[in-house]
Design a protein around this motif. Structure first.
Motif, short mmCIF file in Angstrom:
data_model
loop_
_atom_site.label_atom_id
_atom_site.label_comp_id
_atom_site.label_asym_id
_atom_site.label_seq_id
_atom_site.Cartn_x
_atom_site.Cartn_y
_atom_site.Cartn_z
N ASN A 254 -2.06 5.38 6.88
CA ASN A 254 -0.86 4.66 7.30
C ASN A 254 -1.16 3.17 7.51
N HIS A 255 -2.31 2.88 8.14
CA HIS A 255 -2.70 1.49 8.38
C HIS A 255 -2.96 0.78 7.05
N PHE A 256 -3.60 1.49 6.13
CA PHE A 256 -3.85 0.94 4.80
C PHE A 256 -2.53 0.61 4.09
N GLN A 257 -1.58 1.57 4.10
CA GLN A 257 -0.32 1.38 3.39
C GLN A 257 0.49 0.23 3.98
N ASN A 258 0.52 0.13 5.33
CA ASN A 258 1.27 -0.95 5.97
C ASN A 258 0.69 -2.31 5.61
N ALA A 259 -0.64 -2.40 5.60
CA ALA A 259 -1.29 -3.67 5.27
C ALA A 259 -1.06 -4.02 3.80
N LEU A 260 -1.11 -3.01 2.94
CA LEU A 260 -0.90 -3.23 1.51
C LEU A 260 0.54 -3.70 1.25
N ASP A 261 1.51 -3.05 1.89
CA ASP A 261 2.91 -3.44 1.73
C ASP A 261 3.15 -4.87 2.19
N ALA A 262 2.55 -5.22 3.33
CA ALA A 262 2.71 -6.59 3.85
C ALA A 262 2.09 -7.61 2.90
N ALA A 263 0.97 -7.25 2.28
CA ALA A 263 0.32 -8.16 1.33
C ALA A 263 1.20 -8.40 0.11
N VAL A 264 1.92 -7.36 -0.33
CA VAL A 264 2.84 -7.51 -1.45
C VAL A 264 3.96 -8.47 -1.09
#
Length: 317
Positions: A254-264
């Motif tokens: 979940n932490h990975f996905q949230n960070a990845l989405d924010a980077a996009v």
């Protein structure tokens, strides 16, 4: 007479036998003889050899009673295609739809080649069972059609129904580049290819950005993440000592996905995720998610001199 791949046949006009290894057209088959040569032969010049390789004792012996008991397999629950090699005809492979789940699957398989379609299989595959759906010659891989799997998932359990799956798959040489392994519920070796991991994920960047807002009135902005994200659980939760392994993995993902989405949203060019080496579970899960993300150009091991194989660098489009 109708023949299929893997059948043992005899030539009518000469003393020669072999296995059917290619269906050239409606009137011609490719037959590989004992010397390993594949010969094009007219169907009318072939006859089947029944009971080849089976002793008289085996023919007369009573067949054991088969009991369908769900097997306990080491592979993860899911929907797979088990591509098994033919023990008699080396370059022939048989595709089995492997239902490695507690659900019942209703399957429709269609082939498409040069905008022409043909139905290959339809039927029901019970939980933890498999069904033969197709056979082909591995030597003809380049001209195999594209396959469309339509799968309806049925469960008697108290669970919310899932949407029907539509999975398109074009098999490539890389699918068969790994070492052959023992296949579940089969005596043959081959390759196991997971299908339900191939369902495409479509991400709308604008909707993704809007999802970070609690309401339009608040007009909050998405906070830019660090360009180096440490996913070790002790960095994410103080109470990690009380968490189960599956809970830890979900928190990390979940932490990975949230960070990845924010980077996009913030149009990052690249970022690094530190996942550690460990048993490789977190790394594998992350790589699967990355490979499906349409906003990612490529990924690689990040700075091996610093992290070894414990970090992944993502490069965005």
């Amino acid at each position: 007479m109708k023949f299929k791949l893997g059948d043992f046949v005899r030539f009518v006009d000469e003393k020669r036998e072999g296995y059917v290894t290619k269906i050239i057209d409606s009137q011609t088959l490719g037959v590989t003889d004992e010397d390993g040569f594949e010969i094009p032969v007219a169907i009318g010049n072939l006859t089947s050899v029944y009971g080849h390789g089976v002793s008289a004792k085996e023919v007369d012996a009573p067949k054991p009673i088969e009991v369908n008991v769900p097997s306990i397999s080491k592979i993860e629950n899911g929907i797979y295609v088990a591509v098994a090699t033919d023990q008699k005809a080396g370059n022939v492979v048989h595709f089995h739809l492997q239902n490695q789940s507690p659900n019942v699957l209703l399957i429709s398989l269609t082939a498409e080649k040069k905008e022409k379609y043909s139905g290959l299989f339809h039927g029901i595959v019970e939980s933890y069972q498999s069904s033969l759906i197709y056979s082909a010659s591995l030597a003809d891989l380049d001209i195999w059609p594209e396959f469309t799997f339509q799968i309806l998932v049925f469960s008697k359990a108290d669970v919310k129904p899932v949407d029907p799956l539509v999975i398109r798959k074009k098999f490539r040489a890389k699918d068969f580049s790994t070492e052959q392994k023992e296949l579940p519920q089969s005596k043959n070796k081959g390759w196991l290819i997971r299908l339900d991991d191939l369902v495409p994920i479509t991400i709308d960047a604008q909707k993704l950005k809007e999802s970070f807002f609690k309401s339009p009135a608040e007009k909050r902005t998405v906070e830019a993440p660090s360009k180096e994200i440490d996913l070790h659980i002790e960095k994410l939760r103080d109470d990690h000592h009380f968490l189960e392994a599956d809970e830890i993995l979900q928190i990390q993902l979940n932490h990975f996905q949230n960070a990845l989405d924010a980077a996009v949203v913030h149009h990052f060019d690249k970022m690094v995720f530190i996942h550690g080496s460990g048993n490789g579970t977190l790394r594998d899960k992350i790589h699967k998610l990355i490979s499906k993300n349409p906003h990612i150009k490529t990924y690689m091991d990040a700075r091996k001199e610093k992290f070894g194989y414990g970090a992944t660098e993502v490069v965005f489009k």
